[in-house]
Design an enzyme around this catalytic site. Structure first.
Site, PDB file in Angstrom:
ATOM      1  N   SER A   1      -2.475  -4.626  -4.583  1.00  0.00           N
ATOM      2  CA  SER A   1      -1.598  -5.598  -3.919  1.00  0.00           C
ATOM      3  C   SER A   1      -0.431  -6.039  -4.798  1.00  0.00           C
ATOM      4  O   SER A   1      -0.165  -7.229  -4.961  1.00  0.00           O
ATOM      5  CB  SER A   1      -2.393  -6.826  -3.458  1.00  0.00           C
ATOM      6  OG  SER A   1      -3.392  -6.463  -2.536  1.00  0.00           O
TER       7      SER A   1
ATOM      8  N   HIS B   1      -8.772   7.392  -1.438  1.00  0.00           N
ATOM      9  CA  HIS B   1      -8.398   5.989  -1.263  1.00  0.00           C
ATOM     10  C   HIS B   1      -9.632   5.180  -0.872  1.00  0.00           C
ATOM     11  O   HIS B   1     -10.535   5.677  -0.186  1.00  0.00           O
ATOM     12  CB  HIS B   1      -7.309   5.871  -0.193  1.00  0.00           C
ATOM     13  CG  HIS B   1      -6.672   4.524  -0.135  1.00  0.00           C
ATOM     14  ND1 HIS B   1      -7.254   3.458   0.511  1.00  0.00           N
ATOM     15  CD2 HIS B   1      -5.512   4.062  -0.649  1.00  0.00           C
ATOM     16  CE1 HIS B   1      -6.470   2.395   0.399  1.00  0.00           C
ATOM     17  NE2 HIS B   1      -5.410   2.735  -0.303  1.00  0.00           N
TER      18      HIS B   1
ATOM     19  N   ASN C   1       2.175   3.587   0.268  1.00  0.00           N
ATOM     20  CA  ASN C   1       1.192   4.086   1.230  1.00  0.00           C
ATOM     21  C   ASN C   1       1.302   3.274   2.518  1.00  0.00           C
ATOM     22  O   ASN C   1       0.867   2.130   2.570  1.00  0.00           O
ATOM     23  CB  ASN C   1      -0.215   3.969   0.627  1.00  0.00           C
ATOM     24  CG  ASN C   1      -1.299   4.398   1.595  1.00  0.00           C
ATOM     25  OD1 ASN C   1      -1.046   5.095   2.573  1.00  0.00           O
ATOM     26  ND2 ASN C   1      -2.518   3.974   1.322  1.00  0.00           N
TER      27      ASN C   1
ATOM     28  N   GLU D   1     -10.184   3.040   1.287  1.00  0.00           N
ATOM     29  CA  GLU D   1     -10.450   2.975   2.721  1.00  0.00           C
ATOM     30  C   GLU D   1     -11.080   4.264   3.229  1.00  0.00           C
ATOM     31  O   GLU D   1     -11.922   4.240   4.133  1.00  0.00           O
ATOM     32  CB  GLU D   1      -9.145   2.663   3.469  1.00  0.00           C
ATOM     33  CG  GLU D   1      -8.650   1.270   3.186  1.00  0.00           C
ATOM     34  CD  GLU D   1      -7.177   1.065   3.450  1.00  0.00           C
ATOM     35  OE1 GLU D   1      -6.691  -0.050   3.175  1.00  0.00           O
ATOM     36  OE2 GLU D   1      -6.503   2.013   3.900  1.00  0.00           O
TER      37      GLU D   1
ATOM     38  N   LYS E   1      -0.215   3.713   5.273  1.00  0.00           N
ATOM     39  CA  LYS E   1      -1.483   3.664   6.014  1.00  0.00           C
ATOM     40  C   LYS E   1      -1.211   3.974   7.500  1.00  0.00           C
ATOM     41  O   LYS E   1      -0.353   4.788   7.800  1.00  0.00           O
ATOM     42  CB  LYS E   1      -2.186   2.328   5.793  1.00  0.00           C
ATOM     43  CG  LYS E   1      -2.365   2.030   4.303  1.00  0.00           C
ATOM     44  CD  LYS E   1      -3.187   0.796   4.030  1.00  0.00           C
ATOM     45  CE  LYS E   1      -3.299   0.579   2.522  1.00  0.00           C
ATOM     46  NZ  LYS E   1      -4.182  -0.581   2.199  1.00  0.00           N
TER      47      LYS E   1
ATOM     48  N   GLY F   1       0.684  -0.893  -0.901  1.00  0.00           N
ATOM     49  CA  GLY F   1       0.290  -0.893   0.495  1.00  0.00           C
ATOM     50  C   GLY F   1       1.254  -1.687   1.352  1.00  0.00           C
ATOM     51  O   GLY F   1       2.338  -1.228   1.696  1.00  0.00           O
ATOM     52  N   GLY F   2       0.879  -2.930   1.692  1.00  0.00           N
ATOM     53  CA  GLY F   2       1.658  -3.728   2.635  1.00  0.00           C
ATOM     54  C   GLY F   2       3.124  -3.893   2.277  1.00  0.00           C
ATOM     55  O   GLY F   2       3.999  -3.838   3.148  1.00  0.00           O
TER      56      GLY F   2
ATOM     57  N   GLU G   1      -7.746   1.056  -8.022  1.00  0.00           N
ATOM     58  CA  GLU G   1      -7.771   0.050  -6.962  1.00  0.00           C
ATOM     59  C   GLU G   1      -8.863  -0.990  -7.231  1.00  0.00           C
ATOM     60  O   GLU G   1     -10.048  -0.682  -7.106  1.00  0.00           O
ATOM     61  CB  GLU G   1      -8.089   0.701  -5.613  1.00  0.00           C
ATOM     62  CG  GLU G   1      -7.084   1.698  -5.097  1.00  0.00           C
ATOM     63  CD  GLU G   1      -7.509   2.195  -3.726  1.00  0.00           C
ATOM     64  OE1 GLU G   1      -6.968   1.683  -2.729  1.00  0.00           O
ATOM     65  OE2 GLU G   1      -8.389   3.072  -3.652  1.00  0.00           O
TER      66      GLU G   1
ATOM     67  N   GLY H   1      -7.338  -8.370  -0.253  1.00  0.00           N
ATOM     68  CA  GLY H   1      -7.723  -9.032   0.984  1.00  0.00           C
ATOM     69  C   GLY H   1      -8.958  -9.904   0.877  1.00  0.00           C
ATOM     70  O   GLY H   1      -9.586 -10.226   1.885  1.00  0.00           O
TER      71      GLY H   1
END
Length: 253
Positions: free
Chosen positions: A216, A98, A9, A100, A11, A237-238, A170, A176
């Site tokens: 993560s 998601h 993802n 977010e 984002k 993600g990242g 999730e 974070g």
């Protein structure tokens, strides 16, 4: 046998040129290095979808996902994208709910149920996200919270419809925040999700449901996570923004 999946993802990251470069790098690495039955999904921003599809359409391991959709077929919804639009450019998956989207755009379980319906009606496959915040986690009632998300957004589906859904867990409290979810914690929640699915649709459907970990995952911890019996892959993600890291995660099975 459950489908193994690693979905990236992106984002709100990458210009179009950056996204196409990343796609090309991932596609080449996957072709050269990835064996077995793992399915690799890319979820870039909307502006990338059509051109990313053109780069991966001739591969048998790479699939395309949108990060969101609108629940309506069409109409005066400025800035929104319908599932028929996504289908018209051969998108295969849509990420629904998601964390977010829930937090920043106030998407409710009821709205997400409508998005699930819109996705399935167009022949697309939903990746449905669920999970708990730190506050909910510390309350001790997080399993009930997660099961309620699933109940209100998915349990209206027929068995045939539900069999097309991928679930992504999730642990928002571990993203974070400086806190870390262990592989044991991930496995425990995945097992509870599968047990809850079985209570509605039976053991066979539950055993066939792919449940991804969305907390993560990185090359360093992915092998341990993916070795858990109820963890069928990851929603990344990242780390999906770096081709080497992402493909190393794919190779963790």
């Amino acid at each position: 046998m459950r489908q193994k999946i690693v979905a990236g993802n992106w984002k709100m990251n990458n210009t179009l040129d950056e996204g196409l470069k990343l796609t090309t790098e991932i596609a080449n690495m996957v072709a050269d290095e990835v064996r077995g039955d793992v399915r690799v999904i890319l979820a870039p921003p909307f502006i990338h979808l059509s051109q990313v599809k053109s780069l991966i359409k001739d591969t048998d391991k790479l699939f395309l996902s949108a990060q969101n959709c609108n629940e309506n077929e069409s109409g005066a919804y400025t800035g929104e994208v319908s599932t028929s639009m996504l289908s018209s450019i051969e998108v295969e998956y849509v990420i629904i709910g998601h964390s977010e989207r829930r937090e920043y755009f106030n998407e409710s379980n009821e709205q997400l149920a409508k998005k699930i319906d819109a996705t399935l009606s167009e022949g697309l496959l939903p990746i449905f996200c669920c999970g708990e915040s730190l506050e909910v986690r510390e309350s001790g009632d997080f399993i009930s919270f997660i099961c309620n998300q699933i109940n209100e957004s998915l349990f209206h589906l027929s068995t045939e419809q539900f069999s097309k859904v991928v679930i992504a867990y999730e642990p928002i409290w571990a993203i974070g925040t400086g806190k870390t979810a262990s592989s044991e914690q991930a496995q425990d929640v995945h097992a509870e999700i599968r047990k809850y699915v079985a209570s509605k649709y039976g053991d066979k459907i539950a055993d066939e449901t792919t449940i991804l970990y969305g907390g993560s995952a990185k090359p360093a911890n992915a092998p341990e996570l993916f070795a858990c019996p109820d963890v069928d892959g990851g929603l990344i993600g990242g780390a999906s923004l770096k081709s080497r890291d992402f493909v190393d995660i794919v190779k963790s099975f």
